[in-house]
Write a protein that holds these residues in place. Structure first.
Motif, PDB file in Angstrom:
ATOM      1  N   GLU A 137       0.817  -1.220   0.000  1.00  0.00           N
ATOM      2  CA  GLU A 137       0.000   0.000   0.000  1.00  0.00           C
ATOM      3  C   GLU A 137       0.853   1.273   0.000  1.00  0.00           C
ATOM      4  OE1 GLU A 137      -2.095   1.396   3.408  1.00  0.00           O
ATOM      5  OE2 GLU A 137      -1.264  -0.160   4.710  1.00  0.00           O
ATOM      6  N   ILE A 171      -8.274   0.011   0.165  1.00  0.00           N
ATOM      7  CA  ILE A 171      -8.185   0.609   1.492  1.00  0.00           C
ATOM      8  C   ILE A 171      -8.825   1.983   1.430  1.00  0.00           C
ATOM      9  CG2 ILE A 171      -6.672   1.458   3.320  1.00  0.00           C
ATOM     10  CD1 ILE A 171      -4.644  -0.648   2.433  1.00  0.00           C
ATOM     11  N   THR A 173      -9.526   5.506   3.424  1.00  0.00           N
ATOM     12  CA  THR A 173      -8.934   6.298   4.506  1.00  0.00           C
ATOM     13  C   THR A 173      -9.707   7.603   4.688  1.00  0.00           C
ATOM     14  OG1 THR A 173      -6.720   5.420   4.048  1.00  0.00           O
ATOM     15  CG2 THR A 173      -6.846   7.459   5.330  1.00  0.00           C
ATOM     16  N   ARG A 235      -9.222   3.982   8.923  1.00  0.00           N
ATOM     17  CA  ARG A 235      -8.932   3.236   7.700  1.00  0.00           C
ATOM     18  C   ARG A 235      -9.572   1.861   7.764  1.00  0.00           C
ATOM     19  NH1 ARG A 235      -3.790   2.216   5.460  1.00  0.00           N
ATOM     20  NH2 ARG A 235      -3.355   1.006   7.332  1.00  0.00           N
ATOM     21  N   TYR A 236     -10.085   1.408   6.621  1.00  0.00           N
ATOM     22  CA  TYR A 236     -10.609   0.041   6.581  1.00  0.00           C
ATOM     23  C   TYR A 236     -10.295  -0.629   5.256  1.00  0.00           C
ATOM     24  CZ  TYR A 236     -14.784   2.388   4.509  1.00  0.00           C
ATOM     25  OH  TYR A 236     -15.647   3.149   3.754  1.00  0.00           O
ATOM     26  N   LEU A 237     -10.203  -1.956   5.332  1.00  0.00           N
ATOM     27  CA  LEU A 237     -10.011  -2.810   4.167  1.00  0.00           C
ATOM     28  C   LEU A 237     -11.391  -3.137   3.621  1.00  0.00           C
ATOM     29  CD1 LEU A 237      -7.640  -4.384   2.695  1.00  0.00           C
ATOM     30  CD2 LEU A 237      -8.324  -6.350   4.090  1.00  0.00           C
TER      31      LEU A 237
END
Length: 251
Positions: A137, A171, A173, A235-237
């Motif tokens: 990333e 991802i 953010t 933040r998340y996947l």
């Protein structure tokens, strides 16, 4: 919380007593956080994998129709494919096409933790299978969402215009104070694992406080919005299914 429109699995439920194991994986345990099920995660499965030093598998994926994405959240793994080895550290991403025969080992000195997202690949006549992808990333500039002054951005590992892909894992953010300022609805199913920070997330008609380690599932068309109050980034996947006709039959 388990509803018809969404599910929230808080991090506190990921305990030793709810781990699973897989055939041909050594020194490995996992938490299943999504699986194909009526009313839940209809298109994908998602595991949090934990592999001890020296552990791994030479027969990692037993389903020849399954494509996969790996995302490393701790430690180091070595993924081998087509005679090449790829070392993935924290933030490492791998897209693995179906029937590619990949293998995985933890050749480091600490426990490796990573997400493994699996989907049955939907082949289309005239489109070749996607190629393997290995990235981190840190090497992918986030794409700011329009009219947000950079407070909401998406790290995209796959070109959105590449129709060979039938799923995207990205991802998302938010900077402190960042918002989804309206109730989004999507035809795609969503899986969201919080990597960092905390926020208040709208799921259908409910506002739910979530933080790092929590998982959310949203069915297609479930309204969603978000307010990331800080103090740090949120933040998340994110998983979603894309680029295919809607199935008209389950046969």
């Amino acid at each position: 919380m388990f509803t018809e429109a969404y599910t929230v699995i808080p991090k506190g439920t990921f305990r030793d007593i709810v781990t699973s194991f897989l055939p041909f994986w050594e020194q490995t345990r996992l938490w299943v956080i999504a699986r194909p099920l009526s009313g839940f995660a209809e298109t994908f499965s998602q595991y949090i994998m934990e592999v001890q030093p020296g552990g791994g598998s030479s027969r990692a994926e037993l389903d020849p129709t399954a494509e996969g994405v790996l995302f490393v959240v701790g430690g180091e793994i070595t993924v081998s494919l087509d005679g090449k080895s790829h070392i993935l550290t924290e933030g490492g991403y791998a897209f693995l096409p179906p029937a590619s025969g990949w293998t995985l080992r933890n050749q480091g000195s600490t426990t490796a933790r990573f997400h493994w997202i699996r989907k049955a690949y939907e082949a289309v006549e005239g489109l070749e299978k996607p190629d393997p992808i290995f990235l981190n990333e840190k090497d992918v500039p986030p794409t700011p969402m329009p009219d947000t002054n950079g407070a909401w951005a998406t790290t995209r590992f796959v070109d959105p215009n590449d129709l060979r892909h039938d799923m995207h894992v990205t991802i998302v953010t938010f900077e402190p104070g960042g918002v989804i300022p309206f109730a989004e609805t999507h035809v795609m199913e969503h899986g969201l694992y919080v990597l960092e920070g905390k926020a208040v997330y709208r799921l259908n008609q409910d506002w739910v406080e979530v933080e790092a380690g929590d998982f959310m599932w949203l069915r297609a068309f479930c309204p969603q919005a978000c307010y990331a109050g800080g103090p740090g980034k949120f933040r998340y996947l994110l998983y979603k299914d894309v680029n295919r006709h809607m199935k008209l039959s389950r046969l």
